[in-house]
Design a protein around this motif. Structure first.
Motif, PDB file in Angstrom:
ATOM      1  N   HIS A   1      39.264   7.986   6.406  1.00 38.75           N
ATOM      2  CA  HIS A   1      38.369   8.524   5.366  1.00 38.75           C
ATOM      3  C   HIS A   1      36.963   7.966   5.540  1.00 38.75           C
ATOM      4  O   HIS A   1      36.798   6.754   5.699  1.00 38.75           O
ATOM      5  CB  HIS A   1      38.884   8.196   3.964  1.00 38.75           C
ATOM      6  CG  HIS A   1      38.092   8.839   2.866  1.00 38.75           C
ATOM      7  ND1 HIS A   1      38.034  10.213   2.703  1.00 38.75           N
ATOM      8  CD2 HIS A   1      37.286   8.326   1.898  1.00 38.75           C
ATOM      9  CE1 HIS A   1      37.253  10.505   1.673  1.00 38.75           C
ATOM     10  NE2 HIS A   1      36.779   9.378   1.180  1.00 38.75           N
TER      11      HIS A   1
ATOM     12  N   HIS B   1      32.367   9.165   5.036  1.00 39.11           N
ATOM     13  CA  HIS B   1      31.301  10.158   4.827  1.00 39.11           C
ATOM     14  C   HIS B   1      30.110   9.675   5.646  1.00 39.11           C
ATOM     15  O   HIS B   1      29.323   8.835   5.187  1.00 39.11           O
ATOM     16  CB  HIS B   1      30.908  10.273   3.344  1.00 39.11           C
ATOM     17  CG  HIS B   1      32.086  10.408   2.422  1.00 39.11           C
ATOM     18  ND1 HIS B   1      32.803  11.587   2.330  1.00 39.11           N
ATOM     19  CD2 HIS B   1      32.681   9.528   1.586  1.00 39.11           C
ATOM     20  CE1 HIS B   1      33.790  11.412   1.450  1.00 39.11           C
ATOM     21  NE2 HIS B   1      33.746  10.175   0.996  1.00 39.11           N
TER      22      HIS B   1
ATOM     23  N   HIS C   1      39.671  13.805  -2.133  1.00 36.53           N
ATOM     24  CA  HIS C   1      39.742  12.563  -2.898  1.00 36.53           C
ATOM     25  C   HIS C   1      40.738  12.776  -4.036  1.00 36.53           C
ATOM     26  O   HIS C   1      40.694  13.812  -4.700  1.00 36.53           O
ATOM     27  CB  HIS C   1      38.401  12.228  -3.539  1.00 36.53           C
ATOM     28  CG  HIS C   1      37.292  11.909  -2.586  1.00 36.53           C
ATOM     29  ND1 HIS C   1      36.420  12.856  -2.117  1.00 36.53           N
ATOM     30  CD2 HIS C   1      36.910  10.736  -2.030  1.00 36.53           C
ATOM     31  CE1 HIS C   1      35.539  12.266  -1.311  1.00 36.53           C
ATOM     32  NE2 HIS C   1      35.807  10.991  -1.234  1.00 36.53           N
TER      33      HIS C   1
ATOM     34  N   HIS D   1      42.017   7.252  -1.481  1.00 38.04           N
ATOM     35  CA  HIS D   1      42.048   6.327  -2.636  1.00 38.04           C
ATOM     36  C   HIS D   1      43.401   6.227  -3.329  1.00 38.04           C
ATOM     37  O   HIS D   1      44.089   5.242  -3.189  1.00 38.04           O
ATOM     38  CB  HIS D   1      40.933   6.654  -3.647  1.00 38.04           C
ATOM     39  CG  HIS D   1      39.583   6.696  -3.011  1.00 38.04           C
ATOM     40  ND1 HIS D   1      39.082   5.630  -2.311  1.00 38.04           N
ATOM     41  CD2 HIS D   1      38.650   7.676  -2.914  1.00 38.04           C
ATOM     42  CE1 HIS D   1      37.888   5.951  -1.835  1.00 38.04           C
ATOM     43  NE2 HIS D   1      37.611   7.189  -2.178  1.00 38.04           N
TER      44      HIS D   1
ATOM     45  N   ASP E   1      35.781   4.604   3.936  1.00 38.79           N
ATOM     46  CA  ASP E   1      35.043   5.428   2.973  1.00 38.79           C
ATOM     47  C   ASP E   1      33.579   5.460   3.409  1.00 38.79           C
ATOM     48  O   ASP E   1      33.184   4.832   4.379  1.00 38.79           O
ATOM     49  CB  ASP E   1      35.202   4.914   1.534  1.00 38.79           C
ATOM     50  CG  ASP E   1      34.917   6.014   0.493  1.00 38.79           C
ATOM     51  OD1 ASP E   1      34.603   7.160   0.890  1.00 38.79           O
ATOM     52  OD2 ASP E   1      35.004   5.728  -0.708  1.00 38.79           O
TER      53      ASP E   1
HETATM   54 ZN    ZN Z   1      35.181   9.181  -0.124  1.00 41.19          ZN
END
Ligand code: ZN
Length: 459
Positions: free
Chosen positions: A74, A76, A240, A277, A328
């Motif tokens: 995961h 971004h 998510h 998450h 993340d």
């Molecule tokens: Zn995220």
């Protein structure tokens, strides 16, 4: 299984401790790995077999540990150029502070940010990247294409997702209306991204998955139709889920149920789904993930940074939920290193009050096979076994920071992140002695500094 042939170029690594992360957790105190082309040819105890032809490189790895290359589940990437902001905020306040900036990104900025993010991953032992890109400003250019090109230049294996948001503030969502797209545009762009980029082959360097952002930024129609599209195309689904108490309250108020039940009602539980998450999960939620094979990307540093809570990873593993590890986005985990998440996952899960909540070997498994499983690539990567792709990390453990820890896996996971002598992706060295081999790091650093300044100047 191996597709090697006579005359193929071989690399031989010997005298290393090896943690294979195979089904039996096989380890060797002093073993060998032979790489032929882009595949692992042999992994075992003692020296490599004698009489190998085509050996172009022979590495004496005394004092080192070999592990599978780490697999991130995961991220971004674009957030690399918006780090260090909203430093003391919970998720919803942090998002609200950052959305207006993110709504001004474009393909050039995403290219720079993707290379910064990928450099941090590679230099911390990660050979397979994943990105969840969900902000597509009108007129911003081909953002997904930009990050795909950025990763190809670095030689990194990649699962890119076509993310999305279609629920703006005026319709009751969290993002501002200028940061969202229409549902129809998203579905068309997602289908086109799959057709253009997805490579389903065993050796694939690039897979595409479908990734509406979160329950509070996408419509029910987008969730439902995204799942139908992904299944029609044979690609995976990501989003998510259950990240914060505020998300749970949003789902209960808007849909009359918690996030997991809402995902179930939209076709979003299944072996082809993984979610980032999953912090706020009750026993019933965990049972549903386990019985359907729905995966989790555990992101301990980000969850701590945003005070989201501690995911119930020990309970998920006990129930049989597939769990990988994620950094993340780097606006909520400024380090961006997957290697250090091994340590953070181990420590944070012990805050449940159990000293054996997560062992160092379980942490290494989360960061390798666990990630491979949630990305749907467990047959090809994630462990060191003959026939699998040659993605591996060679960690130096005989320096002053680690030489007094006799257990090499404990040295890697509990100690400081060790120097990375070599990282192979698809048999190709992409990090040597801690440095990228494919792209000049100072050029990436300069491009990221310029991109961060440029984005900030857009007001
Ligand atoms: Zn995220």
């Amino acid at each position: 299984m191996s597709q090697t042939h006579p005359g193929q170029q071989r690399t031989v690594i010997e005298n290393a401790a090896i943690a294979t992360v195979d089904a039996q957790d096989t380890e060797y105190a002093s073993g060998h790995v032979v790489i032929a082309g882009n595949r692992l040819e042999s992994v075992g105890d003692g020296p490599a077999p004698a009489g190998l032809d085509g050996v172009v490189r022979r590495i004496d790895a005394t004092g080192h540990l070999v592990t599978p290359g780490l697999v991130n589940s995961h991220h971004h990437f674009y957030q690399w150029i918006t780090r260090g902001q909203a430093q003391n905020s919970i998720l919803f306040d942090w998002l609200t502070a950052l959305y207006p900036t993110w709504a001004r990104i474009d393909a050039g900025l995403v290219h720079a940010a993707a290379q910064g993010s990928a450099a941090a991953l590679l230099k911390s032992g990660c050979s397979t990247a994943m990105d969840h890109h969900y902000v597509f400003p009108r007129g911003g250019g081909d953002l997904l294409g930009a990050e795909i090109e950025a990763l190809a230049e670095l030689g990194m294996r990649f699962t890119a997702t076509r993310g999305s948001m279609d629920l703006g503030e005026k319709d009751g969502g969290l993002p501002p209306d200028d940061a969202v797209e229409t549902t129809d545009d998203i579905l068309a762009a997602t289908e086109s991204a799959i057709e253009r980029h997805h490579d389903a082959s065993f050796d694939s360097m690039l897979r595409i998955a479908v990734a509406p952002c979160s329950p509070f930024s996408v419509t029910t129609r987008l969730l439902t139709e995204s799942a139908e599209l992904a299944r029609a195309k044979g690609v995976r689904l990501h989003t998510h889920g259950s990240e914060t108490a505020e998300e749970e309250a949003f789902c209960k108020e808007r849909f009359g149920m918690g996030p997991t039940d809402y995902f179930e009602s939209t076709g979003w539980l299944g072996e082809d789904v993984w979610m980032a998450h999953c912090v706020h999960m009750n026993d019933s939620d965990i049972d549903k993930f386990a019985s359907t094979g729905t995966g989790v990307a555990h992101c301990p540093s980000s969850n701590a940074r945003l005070a989201a809570g501690i995911a119930r990873v020990p309970d998920m593993l006990a129930a049989g939920v597939p769990v990988g590890l994620g950094v993340d986005g780097t606006a909520s985990n400024e380090s961006g290193e997957l290697g250090t998440e091994l340590r953070n996952a181990t420590l944070i899960n012990r805050l449940h009050g159990r000293p054996d909540a997560l062992t160092v070997r379980q942490a290494l498994r989360l960061g390798t096979m666990g990630g491979a499983r949630v990305l749907g690539r467990e047959a090809e990567i994630g462990s060191l076994e003959p026939g699998k792709l040659a993605d591996l990390a060679l960690w130096k453990l005989d320096g002053v920071l680690h030489s007094s820890i006799p257990d090499p896996v404990a040295a890697l996971v509990l100690g400081a992140l060790p120097p990375l002598t070599l990282l192979l992706v698809n048999g190709r060295p992409v990090v040597e002695n801690g440095n990228l081999t494919t792209v000049d790091e100072s050029r990436i650093a300069q491009a990221c500094a310029n991109a961060a300044r440029e984005l900030a100047s857009r007001g």
